[in-house]
Design a protein around this motif. Structure first.
Motif, PDB file in Angstrom:
ATOM      1  N   ALA A 350       0.830  -1.210   0.000  1.00  0.00           N
ATOM      2  CA  ALA A 350       0.000   0.000   0.000  1.00  0.00           C
ATOM      3  C   ALA A 350       0.863   1.257   0.000  1.00  0.00           C
ATOM      4  O   ALA A 350       0.560   2.247  -0.676  1.00  0.00           O
ATOM      5  CB  ALA A 350      -0.927  -0.008   1.213  1.00  0.00           C
ATOM      6  N   LEU A 351       1.963   1.223   0.755  1.00  0.00           N
ATOM      7  CA  LEU A 351       2.817   2.398   0.892  1.00  0.00           C
ATOM      8  C   LEU A 351       3.778   2.587  -0.281  1.00  0.00           C
ATOM      9  O   LEU A 351       4.103   3.715  -0.649  1.00  0.00           O
ATOM     10  CB  LEU A 351       3.622   2.307   2.195  1.00  0.00           C
ATOM     11  CG  LEU A 351       2.820   2.446   3.492  1.00  0.00           C
ATOM     12  CD1 LEU A 351       3.635   1.954   4.677  1.00  0.00           C
ATOM     13  CD2 LEU A 351       2.374   3.893   3.705  1.00  0.00           C
ATOM     14  N   GLN A 357       3.184   4.990  -4.851  1.00  0.00           N
ATOM     15  CA  GLN A 357       4.121   5.797  -5.637  1.00  0.00           C
ATOM     16  C   GLN A 357       3.402   6.982  -6.286  1.00  0.00           C
ATOM     17  O   GLN A 357       3.919   8.103  -6.337  1.00  0.00           O
ATOM     18  CB  GLN A 357       4.792   4.941  -6.718  1.00  0.00           C
ATOM     19  CG  GLN A 357       5.547   3.725  -6.199  1.00  0.00           C
ATOM     20  CD  GLN A 357       6.881   4.056  -5.552  1.00  0.00           C
ATOM     21  OE1 GLN A 357       7.361   5.189  -5.630  1.00  0.00           O
ATOM     22  NE2 GLN A 357       7.488   3.072  -4.906  1.00  0.00           N
ATOM     23  N   LYS A 358       2.188   6.726  -6.766  1.00  0.00           N
ATOM     24  CA  LYS A 358       1.393   7.786  -7.398  1.00  0.00           C
ATOM     25  C   LYS A 358       1.031   8.866  -6.379  1.00  0.00           C
ATOM     26  O   LYS A 358       1.138  10.069  -6.658  1.00  0.00           O
ATOM     27  CB  LYS A 358       0.123   7.188  -8.006  1.00  0.00           C
ATOM     28  CG  LYS A 358      -0.776   8.175  -8.754  1.00  0.00           C
ATOM     29  CD  LYS A 358      -1.903   7.421  -9.448  1.00  0.00           C
ATOM     30  CE  LYS A 358      -2.797   8.363 -10.257  1.00  0.00           C
ATOM     31  NZ  LYS A 358      -3.649   9.191  -9.380  1.00  0.00           N
ATOM     32  N   ALA A 359       0.639   8.436  -5.179  1.00  0.00           N
ATOM     33  CA  ALA A 359       0.290   9.399  -4.135  1.00  0.00           C
ATOM     34  C   ALA A 359       1.510  10.226  -3.740  1.00  0.00           C
ATOM     35  O   ALA A 359       1.402  11.431  -3.482  1.00  0.00           O
ATOM     36  CB  ALA A 359      -0.273   8.662  -2.916  1.00  0.00           C
ATOM     37  N   THR A 360       2.671   9.583  -3.702  1.00  0.00           N
ATOM     38  CA  THR A 360       3.904  10.302  -3.364  1.00  0.00           C
ATOM     39  C   THR A 360       4.237  11.336  -4.433  1.00  0.00           C
ATOM     40  O   THR A 360       4.546  12.494  -4.126  1.00  0.00           O
ATOM     41  CB  THR A 360       5.061   9.303  -3.198  1.00  0.00           C
ATOM     42  OG1 THR A 360       4.774   8.430  -2.107  1.00  0.00           O
ATOM     43  CG2 THR A 360       6.368  10.017  -2.932  1.00  0.00           C
ATOM     44  N   LEU A 361       4.164  10.939  -5.693  1.00  0.00           N
ATOM     45  CA  LEU A 361       4.453  11.868  -6.788  1.00  0.00           C
ATOM     46  C   LEU A 361       3.486  13.041  -6.762  1.00  0.00           C
ATOM     47  O   LEU A 361       3.881  14.196  -6.974  1.00  0.00           O
ATOM     48  CB  LEU A 361       4.366  11.140  -8.129  1.00  0.00           C
ATOM     49  CG  LEU A 361       4.854  11.926  -9.355  1.00  0.00           C
ATOM     50  CD1 LEU A 361       6.364  12.135  -9.287  1.00  0.00           C
ATOM     51  CD2 LEU A 361       4.478  11.210 -10.648  1.00  0.00           C
ATOM     52  N   VAL A 367       9.987  10.229  -7.028  1.00  0.00           N
ATOM     53  CA  VAL A 367       9.934   8.792  -6.767  1.00  0.00           C
ATOM     54  C   VAL A 367      10.989   8.062  -7.590  1.00  0.00           C
ATOM     55  O   VAL A 367      11.453   8.561  -8.619  1.00  0.00           O
ATOM     56  CB  VAL A 367       8.534   8.197  -7.083  1.00  0.00           C
ATOM     57  CG1 VAL A 367       7.493   8.750  -6.135  1.00  0.00           C
ATOM     58  CG2 VAL A 367       8.136   8.459  -8.538  1.00  0.00           C
ATOM     59  N   SER A 368      11.347   6.862  -7.127  1.00  0.00           N
ATOM     60  CA  SER A 368      12.292   5.999  -7.841  1.00  0.00           C
ATOM     61  C   SER A 368      11.524   4.987  -8.686  1.00  0.00           C
ATOM     62  O   SER A 368      11.913   3.830  -8.793  1.00  0.00           O
ATOM     63  CB  SER A 368      13.184   5.264  -6.827  1.00  0.00           C
ATOM     64  OG  SER A 368      13.874   6.165  -6.012  1.00  0.00           O
ATOM     65  N   TYR A 369      10.452   5.431  -9.266  1.00  0.00           N
ATOM     66  CA  TYR A 369       9.492   4.550  -9.928  1.00  0.00           C
ATOM     67  C   TYR A 369       9.111   5.173 -11.264  1.00  0.00           C
ATOM     68  O   TYR A 369       9.038   6.403 -11.381  1.00  0.00           O
ATOM     69  CB  TYR A 369       8.260   4.406  -9.034  1.00  0.00           C
ATOM     70  CG  TYR A 369       7.354   3.243  -9.342  1.00  0.00           C
ATOM     71  CD1 TYR A 369       7.735   1.938  -9.038  1.00  0.00           C
ATOM     72  CD2 TYR A 369       6.113   3.448  -9.925  1.00  0.00           C
ATOM     73  CE1 TYR A 369       6.890   0.867  -9.301  1.00  0.00           C
ATOM     74  CE2 TYR A 369       5.265   2.379 -10.189  1.00  0.00           C
ATOM     75  CZ  TYR A 369       5.660   1.094  -9.885  1.00  0.00           C
ATOM     76  OH  TYR A 369       4.825   0.032 -10.149  1.00  0.00           O
TER      77      TYR A 369
END
Length: 440
Positions: A350-351, A357-361, A367-369
């Motif tokens: 989930a994290l 990753q989308k929520a972080t961006l 992100v490293s994604y």
């Protein structure tokens, strides 16, 4: 800051028996027989304590996970970054790790693996190849030890950028520093006009090391030299190039680049100096954009732009770099097993899975994604950061490669250095600490 999610009392024995009999679980941790769910408890430690967009986004993921998984009781505790690092190493020494916790790649990961404190996540990661294969090249390296992967990065963490107020620069006819002489000239002009050149909050003594010195040192010594010195194989911290990097850092202090009392205020107080227009610049990591976007006054935010530290004259390093790491990840304690492990892996996903990753961006955090940024929805300052990173490589941040003993000596040594300490003496302390920790 501690928040405990609770659930109603229930009889978990039957579910445990089912688990012990080998009942098959789906992705949510449900038992196939009758759809009943194990009741499990997980402790989670993180550093998402602020009101920046990233912290808010990650806390929401935890809240949403709890709502969607009533069979799991999360005991969540948030600590500031420096406090979390200290506490993790304290409980590590006592073998009392929380079930899941934010941890850093490279040195910390290796130390925890060496101590038998972590469990690899390869089995779970390999079960989701569309997730595993979507990280940027080498993103998992810092969390991989002896061929086993212990977590994945939740962000990308370059640690050193100059954030500057264009209006203040224009007011005093200062250009954005492209050379070290430009930077010294800017510092001199701002001081003459009673403007703090570079706000610094180094009370938590990792700040100067992570956001300023790691990049300056790489500019002077080059990355290859540092990696040799970190491994104590072909270079030492008493070498002339490292002493020069300490001298360059000290010269910034002597030129009054930073305000008085910088070792006695924290990052929040540092940011306030910038928000209030008292400082023309501050130096911070990529994570700072999430703070600026959420908390900076509009008139300051609209005039804020981003650059990197210029090359140091005679230096051996690549000038188009910033110190950093691929990002933090969620470590999973080796003691987490059975239904608790199933739940832990779901929270890890989930994290740090695609939605995380989308929520972080979307929280103005790199992100490293492999995921595209929607520039029409992103804040212009984050778009600027994202574009800058396309042409900027990451060099090692010191606290990701050195032993914890040496990191403490570096951090304390930089405080001493900026107060007039002797560079050669400080270099020897760092050398002794790293060599001693590695038994060399």
């Amino acid at each position: 800051m501690k928040k405990i999610y609770t659930i109603g009392l229930s009889m978990a024995v039957a579910a445990s028996v089912l688990a012990g009999c080998g009942a098959q679980k789906d992705d949510q941790g449900s038992a196939a027989a009758g759809g009943s769910k194990d009741k499990v408890k997980l402790s989670v430690w993180h550093n998402w304590t602020g009101q920046d967009a990233k912290a808010i986004a990650m806390r929401k993921i935890l809240d949403d996970f709890q709502t969607q998984h009533p069979e799991v009781q999360l005991e969540v505790e948030g600590l500031p970054t420096d406090g979390l690092k200290t506490r993790l190493r304290t409980v590590a020494a006592a073998d009392e790790m929380p079930d899941l916790f934010v941890m850093w790649p490279d040195a910390m990961t290796k130390e925890f693996v060496s101590g038998g404190l972590l469990q690899p996540v390869d089995e779970f990661l390999n079960s989701k190849p569309e997730w595993k294969n979507n990280f940027i090249p080498n993103a998992l390296d810092g969390f991989t030890v002896d061929g086993k992967t212990y977590t994945v990065p939740m962000n990308l963490a370059p640690t050193s950028f100059i954030y500057y107020n264009r209006a203040i620069f224009d007011q005093y006819g200062v250009k954005v520093p492209k050379t070290w002489d430009d930077l010294k000239s800017a510092i001199d002009t701002f001081n003459k006009n009673n403007i703090i050149p570079v706000a610094l909050g180094n009370k938590a003594n990792w700040v100067a090391q992570s956001t300023i010195f790691s990049t300056i040192a790489d500019r002077v010594t080059g990355t290859d030299w540092f990696l040799k010195a970190a491994s104590q194989n072909g270079a030492k911290f008493t070498d002339p190039e490292f002493v020069k990097s300490l001298t360059v850092m000290q010269d910034l202090g002597k030129s009054k680049a930073f305000q008085d009392g910088f070792n006695s205020i924290d990052e929040n107080q540092m940011m306030q100096l910038y928000f209030q227009g008292k400082a023309a610049m501050f130096i911070g990591g990529g994570w700072t954009v999430a703070n600026l976007v959420n908390n900076a006054p509009k008139e300051v935010l609209d005039k804020t732009h981003i650059s990197i530290l210029p090359a140091v004259d005679g230096g051996k390093g690549n000038a188009q770099t910033t110190s950093g790491v691929v990002g933090t990840g969620m470590g999973v304690s080796k003691k987490v097993t059975g239904a608790r492990k199933d739940a832990a892996m779901q929270l890890l996903y989930a994290l740090s899975g695609p939605e995380g990753q989308k929520a972080t961006l979307e929280s103005s955090t790199l992100v490293s994604y492999k995921i595209d940024l929607d520039k029409s929805k992103a804040h212009p300052l984050f778009v600027e950061l994202n574009e800058l990173m396309k042409n900027t490589k990451i060099s090692p941040v010191y606290d990701s490669k050195l032993t914890s003993a040496a990191v403490e000596v570096v951090n304390n040594g930089l405080q001493e250095l900026l107060m007039g300490g002797n560079p050669e003496a400080i270099a020897k302390k760092i050398q002794d600490a790293q060599a001693g920790a590695l038994g060399k």
